[in-house]
Enzyme design. Structure first.
Site, PDB file in Angstrom:
ATOM      1  N   ALA A  67       0.862  -1.175   0.000  1.00  0.00           N
ATOM      2  CA  ALA A  67       0.000   0.000   0.000  1.00  0.00           C
ATOM      3  C   ALA A  67       0.900   1.228   0.000  1.00  0.00           C
ATOM      4  O   ALA A  67       2.052   1.162   0.432  1.00  0.00           O
ATOM      5  CB  ALA A  67      -0.882  -0.015   1.233  1.00  0.00           C
ATOM      6  N   GLY A 112       0.590  -5.115   0.841  1.00  0.00           N
ATOM      7  CA  GLY A 112      -0.593  -5.202  -0.017  1.00  0.00           C
ATOM      8  C   GLY A 112      -0.299  -5.863  -1.357  1.00  0.00           C
ATOM      9  O   GLY A 112      -1.208  -6.414  -1.995  1.00  0.00           O
ATOM     10  N   GLU A 115      -0.547  -9.459  -0.633  1.00  0.00           N
ATOM     11  CA  GLU A 115      -1.974  -9.748  -0.403  1.00  0.00           C
ATOM     12  C   GLU A 115      -2.763  -9.743  -1.710  1.00  0.00           C
ATOM     13  O   GLU A 115      -3.701 -10.525  -1.885  1.00  0.00           O
ATOM     14  CB  GLU A 115      -2.545  -8.721   0.582  1.00  0.00           C
ATOM     15  CG  GLU A 115      -1.969  -8.898   1.983  1.00  0.00           C
ATOM     16  CD  GLU A 115      -2.291  -7.735   2.906  1.00  0.00           C
ATOM     17  OE1 GLU A 115      -1.924  -6.585   2.556  1.00  0.00           O
ATOM     18  OE2 GLU A 115      -2.915  -7.956   3.953  1.00  0.00           O
ATOM     19  N   GLU A 135       4.539  -5.293   7.313  1.00  0.00           N
ATOM     20  CA  GLU A 135       3.734  -4.273   8.005  1.00  0.00           C
ATOM     21  C   GLU A 135       4.198  -4.000   9.429  1.00  0.00           C
ATOM     22  O   GLU A 135       4.121  -2.862   9.901  1.00  0.00           O
ATOM     23  CB  GLU A 135       2.246  -4.696   8.021  1.00  0.00           C
ATOM     24  CG  GLU A 135       1.548  -4.585   6.681  1.00  0.00           C
ATOM     25  CD  GLU A 135       1.679  -5.822   5.796  1.00  0.00           C
ATOM     26  OE1 GLU A 135       2.499  -6.702   6.125  1.00  0.00           O
ATOM     27  OE2 GLU A 135       0.956  -5.911   4.797  1.00  0.00           O
TER      28      GLU A 135
HETATM   29  N1  COA Z   1       4.541   3.225  -0.700  1.00  0.00           N
HETATM   30  C1  COA Z   1       4.906   4.402  -1.252  1.00  0.00           C
HETATM   31  N2  COA Z   1       6.031   4.563  -1.952  1.00  0.00           N
HETATM   32  C2  COA Z   1       6.818   3.480  -2.117  1.00  0.00           C
HETATM   33  C3  COA Z   1       6.512   2.213  -1.566  1.00  0.00           C
HETATM   34  C4  COA Z   1       5.305   2.123  -0.838  1.00  0.00           C
HETATM   35  N3  COA Z   1       4.905   0.962  -0.304  1.00  0.00           N
HETATM   36  N4  COA Z   1       7.490   1.352  -1.873  1.00  0.00           N
HETATM   37  C5  COA Z   1       8.384   2.039  -2.606  1.00  0.00           C
HETATM   38  N5  COA Z   1       7.983   3.316  -2.742  1.00  0.00           N
HETATM   39  C6  COA Z   1       8.662   4.407  -3.470  1.00  0.00           C
HETATM   40  C7  COA Z   1       9.867   4.928  -2.713  1.00  0.00           C
HETATM   41  O1  COA Z   1       9.455   5.871  -1.726  1.00  0.00           O
HETATM   42  C8  COA Z   1      10.652   5.546  -3.821  1.00  0.00           C
HETATM   43  O2  COA Z   1      10.060   6.794  -4.179  1.00  0.00           O
HETATM   44  P1  COA Z   1      11.000   8.099  -4.424  1.00  0.00           P
HETATM   45  O3  COA Z   1      11.885   7.701  -5.589  1.00  0.00           O
HETATM   46  O4  COA Z   1      10.033   9.163  -4.752  1.00  0.00           O
HETATM   47  O5  COA Z   1      11.775   8.279  -3.166  1.00  0.00           O
HETATM   48  C9  COA Z   1      10.411   4.590  -4.988  1.00  0.00           C
HETATM   49  O6  COA Z   1       9.206   3.898  -4.672  1.00  0.00           O
HETATM   50  C10 COA Z   1      11.509   3.577  -5.174  1.00  0.00           C
HETATM   51  O7  COA Z   1      11.697   2.881  -3.955  1.00  0.00           O
HETATM   52  P2  COA Z   1      13.109   2.756  -3.212  1.00  0.00           P
HETATM   53  O8  COA Z   1      12.844   2.552  -1.761  1.00  0.00           O
HETATM   54  O9  COA Z   1      13.988   3.888  -3.601  1.00  0.00           O
HETATM   55  O10 COA Z   1      13.654   1.416  -3.889  1.00  0.00           O
HETATM   56  P3  COA Z   1      14.684   0.396  -3.247  1.00  0.00           P
HETATM   57  O11 COA Z   1      15.054  -0.549  -4.341  1.00  0.00           O
HETATM   58  O12 COA Z   1      15.779   1.106  -2.541  1.00  0.00           O
HETATM   59  O13 COA Z   1      13.856  -0.410  -2.138  1.00  0.00           O
HETATM   60  C11 COA Z   1      11.946  -1.615  -1.275  1.00  0.00           C
HETATM   61  C12 COA Z   1      12.791  -1.238  -2.514  1.00  0.00           C
HETATM   62  C13 COA Z   1      10.707  -2.363  -1.784  1.00  0.00           C
HETATM   63  C14 COA Z   1      12.762  -2.540  -0.356  1.00  0.00           C
HETATM   64  C15 COA Z   1      11.549  -0.333  -0.497  1.00  0.00           C
HETATM   65  O14 COA Z   1      10.980   0.587  -1.426  1.00  0.00           O
HETATM   66  C16 COA Z   1      10.515  -0.590   0.571  1.00  0.00           C
HETATM   67  O15 COA Z   1      10.848  -1.087   1.632  1.00  0.00           O
HETATM   68  N6  COA Z   1       9.243  -0.215   0.304  1.00  0.00           N
HETATM   69  C17 COA Z   1       8.176  -0.339   1.258  1.00  0.00           C
HETATM   70  C18 COA Z   1       7.735  -1.768   1.376  1.00  0.00           C
HETATM   71  C19 COA Z   1       6.668  -1.908   2.419  1.00  0.00           C
HETATM   72  O16 COA Z   1       6.886  -1.727   3.611  1.00  0.00           O
HETATM   73  N7  COA Z   1       5.453  -2.267   1.968  1.00  0.00           N
HETATM   74  C20 COA Z   1       4.354  -2.556   2.827  1.00  0.00           C
HETATM   75  C21 COA Z   1       3.552  -1.353   3.070  1.00  0.00           C
HETATM   76  S1  COA Z   1       2.235  -1.746   4.195  1.00  0.00           S
END
Ligand code: COA
Length: 260
Positions: A67, A112, A115, A135
């Site tokens: 999400a 999400g 999910e 989460e």
């Molecule tokens: N919601 C909003 N934005 C998200 C996102 C999310 N769940 N996951 C990634 N993004 C965005 C990042 O903020 C970033 O945006 P920006 O370039 O404007 O800063 C872009 O997507 C790229 O992500 P980034 O974190 O730079 O890539 P990465 O390869 O370094 O890391 C992940 C990848 C997936 C490990 C990391 O993005 C992450 O941990 N995301 C959240 C995952 C999460 O907790 N999901 C469950 C939510 S309930």
């Protein structure tokens, strides 16, 4: 309705490829994506041109990274519950489509995203796929069905560990626990998903739909599930496709199913 976060292609065989298209945010599910999925899957249920669906994410890196966390600050007790309920409703619409839906997981499937894949009937993954329910790292719990569908699919012990640790697992591990059905090299993922879907679409469509309904009833107590199965078996026996399937077998020819 034209979509700003979904790309949809429908081929002449009836395969719809729905791509969540926010690659710069790793296809995170914001309100618009959820609303557009709601709209598309609502219409797909009654669209006879759609026979099966492949759901995937844009770009080489991510299916759906969860999400959209940028929305989370505004959530409190009431909004959080509503947020989860609406997402659950949309994901259940996918699960209850009555036509096969395959998730082609092409990278991160987190929160999400995991999910969403769980709400699809089958999951295929590329070798670079990463699954997880992270989460708890944010101080929340899975709210789009993860605590319910994950244990039903992989068993309570493994699901408990994944939800409580927020651990990320790779495609091979996801395959070994039954979370994904097949793993492909990234360039072969969509073809693999299509082949699987077409093999299902070659069967009697009503039997597929009734099978999905019967399999869903496997969540019920056994006696209740068996009652459902018998009723759905009866429905299948009342179709023209059943007559056709049996006749084709007895006459050693290929069945020509009409979905009636
Ligand atoms: N919601 C909003 N934005 C998200 C996102 C999310 N769940 N996951 C990634 N993004 C965005 C990042 O903020 C970033 O945006 P920006 O370039 O404007 O800063 C872009 O997507 C790229 O992500 P980034 O974190 O730079 O890539 P990465 O390869 O370094 O890391 C992940 C990848 C997936 C490990 C990391 O993005 C992450 O941990 N995301 C959240 C995952 C999460 O907790 N999901 C469950 C939510 S309930």
């Amino acid at each position: 309705m034209s979509y700003s976060t979904l790309l949809v292609e429908l081929d002449s065989a009836g395969v719809a490829i729905v791509t969540i298209n926010r690659p710069d945010k790793l296809n995170a599910l914001n309100a618009e994506v959820i609303a557009e999925l709601d709209d598309w899957f609502s219409k797909a249920a009654s669209n006879e041109s759609v026979k099966g669906v492949i759901l995937t994410g844009a770009g080489p890196k991510s299916f759906v990274a969860g999400a959209d966390i940028s929305r989370f600050k505004s959530l409190g007790l009431v909004e959080g519950k509503q947020f989860a309920e609406y997402g659950q409703q949309v994901f259940s619409k996918i699960e209850n489509l009555g036509k096969p839906v395959i998730a082609a997981v092409n990278g991160f499937a987190l929160g999400g995203g995991s999910e969403l894949a769980l709400a699809c009937h089958l999951r295929v993954a590329s070798t670079n796929a990463i699954f997880g329910q992270p989460e708890v790292n944010l101080g929340i719990i899975p709210g789009y069905g993860g605590t319910q569908r994950l244990p039903r699919l992989v068993g309570k012990g493994i699901a408990t560990e994944l939800v409580l640790t927020g651990a990320m697992i790779d495609a091979q591990r996801a395959h070994s626990i039954g979370l994904v059905n097949h793993v492909f090299e990234p360039e072969a993922l969509m073809e693999g998903a299509q082949k699987l879907l077409l093999s299902i679409m070659g069967k009697a469509p009503i039997a597929i739909s009734l099978s999905l309904e019967a399999l869903r009833a496997s969540d019920l107590p056994l006696a209740e599930g068996l009652r459902h199965e018998a009723a759905l078996f009866g429905k299948a026996c009342a179709t023209a496709d059943f007559q056709e399937g049996v006749d084709a077998f007895l006459n050693k020819r290929k069945a020509d199913f009409k979905g009636r």
